[in-house]
Write an enzyme that holds these catalytic residues in place. Structure first.
Site, PDB file in Angstrom:
ATOM      1  N   TYR A   1       0.812  -1.219   0.000  1.00 59.93           N
ATOM      2  CA  TYR A   1       0.000   0.000   0.000  1.00 59.93           C
ATOM      3  C   TYR A   1       0.843   1.265   0.000  1.00 59.93           C
ATOM      4  O   TYR A   1       0.422   2.305  -0.492  1.00 59.93           O
ATOM      5  CB  TYR A   1      -0.843   0.048   1.277  1.00 59.93           C
ATOM      6  CG  TYR A   1      -1.928  -0.979   1.418  1.00 59.93           C
ATOM      7  CD1 TYR A   1      -2.974  -1.040   0.494  1.00 59.93           C
ATOM      8  CD2 TYR A   1      -1.939  -1.864   2.488  1.00 59.93           C
ATOM      9  CE1 TYR A   1      -3.991  -1.968   0.657  1.00 59.93           C
ATOM     10  CE2 TYR A   1      -2.949  -2.785   2.651  1.00 59.93           C
ATOM     11  CZ  TYR A   1      -3.977  -2.837   1.734  1.00 59.93           C
ATOM     12  OH  TYR A   1      -4.986  -3.748   1.894  1.00 59.93           O
ATOM     13  N   THR A  53      -2.761  -6.147  -6.954  1.00 64.89           N
ATOM     14  CA  THR A  53      -2.610  -5.056  -5.985  1.00 64.89           C
ATOM     15  C   THR A  53      -3.009  -5.530  -4.599  1.00 64.89           C
ATOM     16  O   THR A  53      -3.708  -6.540  -4.447  1.00 64.89           O
ATOM     17  CB  THR A  53      -3.503  -3.841  -6.315  1.00 64.89           C
ATOM     18  OG1 THR A  53      -4.854  -4.147  -5.921  1.00 64.89           O
ATOM     19  CG2 THR A  53      -3.451  -3.478  -7.785  1.00 64.89           C
ATOM     20  N   ASP A  54      -2.570  -4.808  -3.592  1.00 66.59           N
ATOM     21  CA  ASP A  54      -3.076  -5.102  -2.253  1.00 66.59           C
ATOM     22  C   ASP A  54      -4.556  -4.703  -2.195  1.00 66.59           C
ATOM     23  O   ASP A  54      -5.075  -4.043  -3.099  1.00 66.59           O
ATOM     24  CB  ASP A  54      -2.229  -4.409  -1.179  1.00 66.59           C
ATOM     25  CG  ASP A  54      -2.193  -5.235   0.114  1.00 66.59           C
ATOM     26  OD1 ASP A  54      -3.182  -5.927   0.411  1.00 66.59           O
ATOM     27  OD2 ASP A  54      -1.174  -5.181   0.818  1.00 66.59           O
ATOM     28  N   TRP A  55      -5.223  -5.108  -1.141  1.00 68.76           N
ATOM     29  CA  TRP A  55      -6.697  -5.065  -1.092  1.00 68.76           C
ATOM     30  C   TRP A  55      -7.250  -3.638  -0.874  1.00 68.76           C
ATOM     31  O   TRP A  55      -6.899  -2.964   0.098  1.00 68.76           O
ATOM     32  CB  TRP A  55      -7.177  -5.985   0.037  1.00 68.76           C
ATOM     33  CG  TRP A  55      -7.525  -7.374  -0.397  1.00 68.76           C
ATOM     34  CD1 TRP A  55      -8.594  -8.099   0.047  1.00 68.76           C
ATOM     35  CD2 TRP A  55      -6.858  -8.223  -1.335  1.00 68.76           C
ATOM     36  NE1 TRP A  55      -8.626  -9.333  -0.579  1.00 68.76           N
ATOM     37  CE2 TRP A  55      -7.577  -9.431  -1.436  1.00 68.76           C
ATOM     38  CE3 TRP A  55      -5.734  -8.074  -2.165  1.00 68.76           C
ATOM     39  CZ2 TRP A  55      -7.212 -10.486  -2.285  1.00 68.76           C
ATOM     40  CZ3 TRP A  55      -5.361  -9.122  -3.002  1.00 68.76           C
ATOM     41  CH2 TRP A  55      -6.102 -10.299  -3.046  1.00 68.76           C
TER      42      TRP A  55
END
Ligand SMILES: *[C@@H]1O[C@H](CO)[C@@H](O)[C@H](O)[C@H]1NC(C)=O
Ligand SMILES: *[C@@H]1O[C@H](CO)[C@@H](O)[C@H](O)[C@H]1NC(C)=O
Ligand SMILES: *[C@@H]1O[C@H](CO)[C@@H](O)[C@H](O)[C@H]1NC(C)=O
Ligand SMILES: *[C@@H]1O[C@H](CO)[C@@H](O)[C@H](O)[C@H]1NC(C)=O
Ligand SMILES: *[C@@H]1O[C@H](CO)[C@@H](O)[C@H](O)[C@H]1NC(C)=O
Ligand SMILES: *[C@@H]1O[C@H](CO)[C@@H](O)[C@H](O)[C@H]1NC(C)=O
Ligand SMILES: *[C@@H]1O[C@H](CO)[C@@H](O)[C@H](O)[C@H]1NC(C)=O
Ligand SMILES: *[C@@H]1O[C@H](CO)[C@@H](O)[C@H](O)[C@H]1NC(C)=O
Ligand SMILES: *[C@@H]1O[C@H](CO)[C@@H](O)[C@H](O)[C@H]1NC(C)=O
Length: 635
Positions: free
Chosen positions: A305, A341-343
C-alpha cells in the site's frame, strides 16, 4: 507416517495438460478455428490435449468485455452457513457469491474466515465451482488465502490454523534457520490447501524488518536479507512444487518492493502510515528477497500500500507507480508473472465495522475511474479486494484503456488457471479433505516446530529446564491455563510470594489502537508502560521468574532480562509446547531473526530502511542459548 504426503504425488497422474513440444508455439489457425467454429463440439479451451497458450487464446476470443473485466478482480469470499454460498446482506446483494460469480463474472476470490471443518469447506468449494461452471463460459474459480497455518487472527493479514496443522509464525521458522523445514512446512501447507481447493497463497511475506515497530513483522522471515532469501526459495518451491502444474499452489510474493521501511513504524493500511522512507538510502537491500523469489519461479507479486518518500520514484502507492511495477519489477528485475494489488485501492469501505478509506496513497484526489486507470497504466494485472468490474468496462467503452491492455492481463490470469488444472479438474474430494487436513502427522510436525523454534535469551544459573521440579513445586502463573500444570502434577498458587517459580507468558509490548480493524495491529512503542513495568517488577522481586514473550515484534525490554531468571522468546506456540520447553521435554533451538533493541528511543533514532542499526541492542540477530548437556545423557 508420511503416507498422506503420497496423496500429493498421486495427484500428478492427472492429465498433464500444457506439455507442448518446446518448438511448438500454438496450433495452426486452421486447427483452432475448426475447433471453435462449431459450438456443439468441445470448444478448444476445454480440450486438455491442446497447449495452454492455444486454450487461453481460444477462450480469450470468446470472452465479452464484461467477462474480461471480471477476471481482473480478486475479491473476498465468505462461506455461508453450513458451507452454503454466502447470500451477502440485504443492503449489499452486490457481495453475494451468486452476484459476484453470475453477474460480475468474478473468478478469483480469497477465502476469509477460519476453516474449522475441512469436509464442509471442501463441499463449499465444490458449490462455488459448480456455480462458476454454470456461467456462459464456465471459467472455474481460483480460491486463494492469506496465511492460515499459524496463530495470527486478523482479517487483514491471516487466520488462525483452525482445522489445519498449526505452526509458529514464519518468524519461528526463520529462528530455526532450517531451509529443509521451511520446505517441509510449505509442502504440508500445500497439501492441506489443495485438499479444500485453495490454489493460490497470498504469501510469502518477504519484507525485511528494518523498522522494528511495524505491525506486520510476525509474517516475515526477519531482518536479514540473505536469510530471508534463502528460506523464501524453499517456501515458494514447497507451495508451487519444482514444476508449476496441476498439484501446485500459486504463490503471491509480497510486498514489493519491500514493506519494511515504514515511516515511524506505522502501517500503510492506515492514513497515518502511508509513507515509506529511506533515510539510509538502502532501497536495494529490500529488493534482495524479491530477486530470489523471481529466480525461484514466483508466479505472482503484490506491491504494498505504501508510497515511497525521498526516492527516485513517484510518491504514490506502489501499485499506482509505473516506475515500480513496470520499470523496476517487470523490466529491470524481469518478472513476467501476475501482479495483483493489495486489497482496496479504489473504493472506500468498512472493515470489521471500521470505516477504511481506499488506500489510494498519493492519489487520494483522483476519482475511482482515474485510480483504476493509474493502476492499469502502472502495469498491474488484478485489483485485489475490489468488486468494480464496471469501472474497467467503462474505461474501455470511453476509449481511455484499450481492450488489448485488458487482454495482456487476462491472458496471464487465465494461463494460471489452465496450468493449475482448474479447467480439467475443478472439484475436490471432501472425504480426502477430511482425511488429509490436520492429520496426526502434519499436526505433530507443526507442534514440533512450535517447540524447537523457542529461543532461550537468558538462563541465569542454568535455571532451565526445571528437570527437578516435582508435585511439591509451587508455581505462580500468568498467560495460560492452570489446569495444564495441574495435569502435569504441579501445584499452582495464587500469589507470587507463595511460589517457588513464576511462569509468565507475555505478549510483546504494544500500544492498543482503536477501531474494529485497527485494533488487530500491534503498533507503537516497543516498551512496556511504566505501570506494567512496575507490576512485573513486583513479581520479579518476590520469586524467580521465567518469562516467555511472544515476539510478534522485537521488544525493547532490558528490564525483563535483568530482573527475571530466564527469558524465552516464541513466535506462536501452544501452552503445552511452552511447558515442554520449561520442563525439558523439548529444547529451544531458535536464534533471533532480528535484533532486540535497547529502548524505543534507540529505535526512533535509527533509520527505517537500515538493518541492525539501533544503538547498543540488548540481544543481537543470531542470539540463542542452549540448555546445558545433561550429565550421563547418552551420546
Ligand atoms: C457441428 O457439428 C455437428 C456434429 O459433429 C454436425 O452435425 C454439424 O453439422 C456441425 N455444424 C456446423 C455448422 O459445422
Ligand atoms: C457483504 O456485505 C455485508 C454488508 O456490508 C458485510 O457484512 C459482509 O461482510 C460482506 N461480505 C463480504 C464477503 O465482503
Ligand atoms: C446447519 O445444519 C444444522 C445441522 O444439520 C442445522 O441444524 C442448522 O439449522 C443449519 N443451519 C442453517 C443456517 O442452515
Ligand atoms: C549476503 O550474501 C551476499 C552474497 O552472497 C554477501 O556478499 C553478503 O556479505 C551477505 N550478507 C550477510 C549479512 O551475510
Ligand atoms: C508523508 O510524507 C510527506 C512528504 O514528506 C509529508 O508531508 C507527510 O506529512 C508524511 N506523513 C503522512 C502521514 O502523510
Ligand atoms: C486534494 O484535495 C483537497 C481538498 O479537496 C486539497 O486540499 C488538497 O490540496 C488536494 N491534494 C492534492 C495532492 O492535490
Ligand atoms: C545464582 O546462584 C547464586 C549462588 O547460588 C545465587 O547467589 C544467585 O542469587 C543466583 N541468581 C539467580 C538469578 O537466581
Ligand atoms: C482451563 O481449562 C479447563 C479444562 O480444559 C477449562 O474448563 C477452563 O475453561 C479453562 N480456563 C480458561 C480460563 O480458559
Ligand atoms: C493431561 O495430560 C495428558 C497426558 O499428557 C493428556 O493426554 C491430556 O489431554 C491432558 N488433559 C488436559 C485436560 O490437558
Amino acid at each position: 507416517m508420511a503416507s498422506s504426503l503420497f496423496a500429493l504425488f498421486a495427484l500428478s497422474t492427472w492429465p498433464l495438460n500444457g506439455l507442448c513440444l518446446a518448438t511448438h508455439h500454438g496450433s495452426s489457425p486452421a486447427v483452432l478455428s475448426r475447433a471453435i467454429s462449431n459450438d456443439s463440439e468441445t470448444p478448444a479451451y476445454r480440450n486438455p490435449s491442446l497447449c495452454v497458450d492455444d486454450r487461453v487464446e481460444d477462450l480469450l476470443q470468446r470472452m465479452t468485455l464484461e467477462e474480461k473485466a471480471g477476471q481482473m478482480f480478486h475479491a473476498m469470499l465468505s462461506m455461508g452457513p453450513n458451507g452454503t454460498l454466502d447470500k451477502g446482506s440485504e443492503a449489499a446483494r452486490r457481495n453475494s457469491t451468486d452476484f459476484m460469480i453470475g453477474t460480475q463474472f468474478l473468478t478469483h476470490f480469497n477465502l476469509v474466515g477460519d476453516i474449522t471443518d475441512a469436509r464442509q469447506t471442501a463441499e463449499f468449494y465444490n458449490r462455488v465451482q459448480k456455480r462458476a461452471l454454470e456461467t456462459r463460459l464456465g471459467i472455474p474459480v481460483t480460491l486463494s488465502s492469506d496465511p492460515r497455518h499459524h496463530f495470527t487472527e486478523n482479517i487483514g493479514t491471516g487466520f488462525d490454523a483452525g482445522r489445519f496443522s498449526q505452526w509458529p509464525e514464519t518468524l519461528g521458522l526463520a529462528a530455526l534457520r532450517d531451509a529443509q523445514l521451511v520446505r517441509k512446512f510449505a509442502e504440508i501447507a500445500r497439501e492441506e490447501y489443495l485438499a479444500v481447493g485453495l490454489r493460490a497463497a497470498l504469501h510469502p511475506q518477504v519484507d525485511l524488518t528494518t523498522e522494528p515497530r511495524w505491525a506486520r513483522i510476525a509474517g516475515t522471515f526477519g531482518e536479514d536479507s540473505n536469510l530471508t532469501a534463502e528460506l523464501l526459495v524453499e517456501y515458494i518451491k514447497g507451495f508451487q512444487g519444482e514444476k508449476f502444474g496441476p498439484t501446485s499452489v500459486s504463490t503471491v510474493t509480497k510486498h514489493f518492493p519491500g514493506g519494511g521501511p515504514m515511516e515511524n513504524g506505522e502501517d500503510s493500511h492506515f492514513v497515518y502510515g502511508k509513507n515509506e522512507t529511506y533515510p539510509g538510502n538502502n532501497f536495494d537491500y529490500h529488493l534482495i528477497p524479491f530477486k530470489a523469489a523471481i529466480a525461484a519461479g514466483a508466479r505472482q507479486m503484490m506491491p504494498y500500500y505504501s508510497r515511497p518518500i525521498g526516492t527516485q520514484y513517484e510518491p504514490v502507492g506502489f501499485s499506482f507507480s509505473k516506475g515500480i511495477v513496470t520499470d523496476l519489477l517487470r523490466n529491470e528485475l524481469g518478472f513476467e508473472g501476475v501482479v495483483v494489488t493489495d486489497w482496496g485501492l479504489i473504493t472506500d469501505t468498512y472493515i470489521a465495522g471500521q470505516y477504511m478509506p481506499a488506500r489510494a496513497w498519493g492519489v487520494e484526489n483522483l476519482s475511482e475511474l482515474e485510480r483504476a486507470t493509474r493502476i492499469l497504466e502502472a502495469g498491474c494485472d488484478q485489483f485485489g479486494g475490489e468488486t468494480r468490474p464496471e469501472l474497467i468496462v467503462q474505461l474501455v467503452k470511453e476509449g481511455i484503456v484499450s481492450e488489448e491492455r485488458l487482454d495482456v492481463s487476462v491472458r496471464k490470469l487465465l494461463r494460471e488457471k489452465f496450468i493449475l488444472g482448474l479447467f480439467d479438474n475443478p472439484f475436490v474430494d471432501p472425504e480426502a479433505a477430511e482425511r488429509i487436513v490436520g492429520n496426526d502427522y502434519f499436526v505433530r510436525l507443526g507442534k514440533e516446530a512450535q517447540r524447537r523454534s523457542y529461543i532461550l535469551l537468558t538462563n541465569k544459573n542454568e535455571t532451565l529446564p526445571l528437570r527437578n521440579a516435582g508435585p511439591e513445586t509451587k508455581f505462580y502463573i500468568e498467560g495460560f491455563n492452570a489446569t495444564l500444570l495441574q495435569n502435569r502434577s504441579y501445584t499452582v498458587v495464587n500469589k507470587p510470594e507463595d511460589a517457588d517459580y513464576a511462569l509468565l507468558r507475555l505478549a510483546a509490548p504494544y500500544e492498543p489502537r482503536p477501531g474494529g480493524f485497527e485494533a488487530g495491529f500491534h503498533a507503537g512503542s516497543l516498551e512496556f508502560s511504566a505501570e506494567e513495568r512496575a507490576r512485573q517488577a513486583a513479581i520479579y522481586s518476590k520469586v524467580p521468574t521465567i518469562v516467555d514473550m511472544m515476539l510478534d515484534r522485537p521488544a525493547a525490554v532490558p528490564e525483563v532480562a535483568e530482573q527475571s531468571v530466564a527469558v524465552l522468546a516464541s513466535f506462536g506456540s501452544s501452552s503445552e509446547a511452552f511447558l515442554d520447553i520449561i520442563f525439558g521435554v523439548a529444547e529451544p533451538e531458535g536464534k533471533l531473526p532480528y535484533d532486540l533493541p535497547r529502548s524505543n528511543a534507540a529505535v526512533e533514532a535509527a533509520m527505517e530502511d537500515v538493518p541492525f542499526d539501533t544503538k547498543d541492542p540488548v540481544f543481537r540477530f543470531g542470539h540463542g542459548l542452549k540448555y546445558a548437556e545433561q550429565c550421563g545423557k547418552d551420546m
